[in-house]
Write a protein that holds these residues in place. Sequence first.
Motif, PDB file in Angstrom:
ATOM      1  N   LYS A 162       0.803  -1.228   0.000  1.00  0.00           N
ATOM      2  CA  LYS A 162       0.000   0.000   0.000  1.00  0.00           C
ATOM      3  C   LYS A 162       0.834   1.275   0.000  1.00  0.00           C
ATOM      4  CE  LYS A 162      -3.431   1.060   2.578  1.00  0.00           C
ATOM      5  NZ  LYS A 162      -4.792   1.345   2.155  1.00  0.00           N
ATOM      6  N   SER A 189     -10.632   4.143  -2.141  1.00  0.00           N
ATOM      7  CA  SER A 189     -10.784   2.747  -1.687  1.00  0.00           C
ATOM      8  C   SER A 189     -11.536   1.927  -2.738  1.00  0.00           C
ATOM      9  CB  SER A 189     -11.553   2.713  -0.368  1.00  0.00           C
ATOM     10  OG  SER A 189     -10.795   3.317   0.650  1.00  0.00           O
ATOM     11  N   HIS A 212      -6.944  12.418   1.539  1.00  0.00           N
ATOM     12  CA  HIS A 212      -7.103  10.966   1.511  1.00  0.00           C
ATOM     13  C   HIS A 212      -8.143  10.633   0.468  1.00  0.00           C
ATOM     14  CE1 HIS A 212      -5.652   7.516   3.600  1.00  0.00           C
ATOM     15  NE2 HIS A 212      -6.837   7.035   3.863  1.00  0.00           N
ATOM     16  N   ASN A 268      -6.311  -0.181  -1.156  1.00  0.00           N
ATOM     17  CA  ASN A 268      -5.969   0.840  -2.144  1.00  0.00           C
ATOM     18  C   ASN A 268      -4.544   1.320  -1.896  1.00  0.00           C
ATOM     19  OD1 ASN A 268      -7.337   1.766   0.334  1.00  0.00           O
ATOM     20  ND2 ASN A 268      -6.694   3.782  -0.350  1.00  0.00           N
ATOM     21  N   SER A 317      -7.974  -0.782   3.994  1.00  0.00           N
ATOM     22  CA  SER A 317      -8.602  -0.777   2.671  1.00  0.00           C
ATOM     23  C   SER A 317      -7.540  -1.124   1.626  1.00  0.00           C
ATOM     24  CB  SER A 317      -9.211   0.598   2.411  1.00  0.00           C
ATOM     25  OG  SER A 317      -8.281   1.625   2.696  1.00  0.00           O
TER      26      SER A 317
HETATM   27 MG    MG Z   1      -8.062   3.286   4.044  1.00  0.00          MG
END
Ligand code: MG
Length: 324
Positions: free
Chosen positions: A49, A144, A221, A138, A136
């Motif tokens: 990630k 996400s 984000h 992503n 998540s």
């Molecule tokens: Mg997240």
Amino acid sequence: MKNKIGHDIHTAAKLLQHGEVVAIPTETVYGLAANALNQQAVEKIYQVKNRPSTNPLIMHLAEIDQISQYVSEIPTSAQKLIESFFPGPLTVVLPRKSTVPDWITAGRDTVAIRIPAHPVARALLQMLNFPLAAPSANPSGYISPTKAEHVLRTLGNKIHYILDGGPCETGIESTIVGFENNTPILLRQGKITAQELERVAGDTREYHGTELLSPGLSKSHYSPNTPVVLCENLEASIKGYADKRIGIITYNHYTNHIEHKDQIILCEDNHFETAAKHLYESLHQMDQRGYEILMVKKFPPIGIGKAINDRLQRAETRHPFISF
Ligand code: MG
Ligand code: TXA
């Protein structure tokens, strides 16, 4: 690469037992899972990630009676929330026991616990004899995933397997609640609203402080690469960017100022739950189309509309120079 997506829960379980990361479906968003008790496996989550090591992970369990293995104290308000909403789109942050390894909590003395409701996630957790750490699925900071294909497109070359459980029902991440003594503190908005928490657990506070109680909740984000502008009034915003190629996401009706093919309506039925379910899918789609600006109409702050606005505000903050 397409064969990385599959429905075989045994393949997923085997990879996880061998210390690999696997993308799994939950009812909120897809998670990037690994054996929470295996340090090297959890380190892979951070690498895949590109997640800052200071950002702790949620520990996913199969059953409520496992919580006491990892948590040293459960306030009565937390117990009520657990009984009402688990399994479901809620995460509780509680004081941890030493059975919770440091590599999950980024050194904090609390642990975030969630029991997902998605039948595939539950069946998988029940097959394993360890909890799953899962953020998540992503790349850090990006939107996400709510479909297996989203994970394939953004992380497909870094992981071995994506367990397909269909499109996520809720569509945005779980509500996160911490506790100050016995008072629930809403740390991240989600489908379960402050009002619902309050109904079950009494007086609840929404956290608005500047200190990052939940370190992943930085202001920027959940962003597509295309700059996002969150608008109260679409028509006025469109005028301000007349020279740009604009894509529009809105909840109820098309605006006549932009071609319909450049617009996505999130909930023709006017149910904000439907909008939440389609939100990230729409952002993923729009981000593929090469617009210069993505305008999203702000939701009325009712029910899950508040959580949707929260995510959209963070998506917008990534390109503050272009805010309207
Ligand atoms: Mg997240
Ligand atoms: O719906 C969800 O919660 C999804 C699915 C996969 O379960 N997971 C998810 O994980 O959204 P993640 O890592 O993307 O977001 C979890 C948030 C982060 O902001 C993290 O900082 C916060 O939870 N968190 C984790 N442990 C914490 C702790 N001990 N104290 C405070 N915040 C914590």
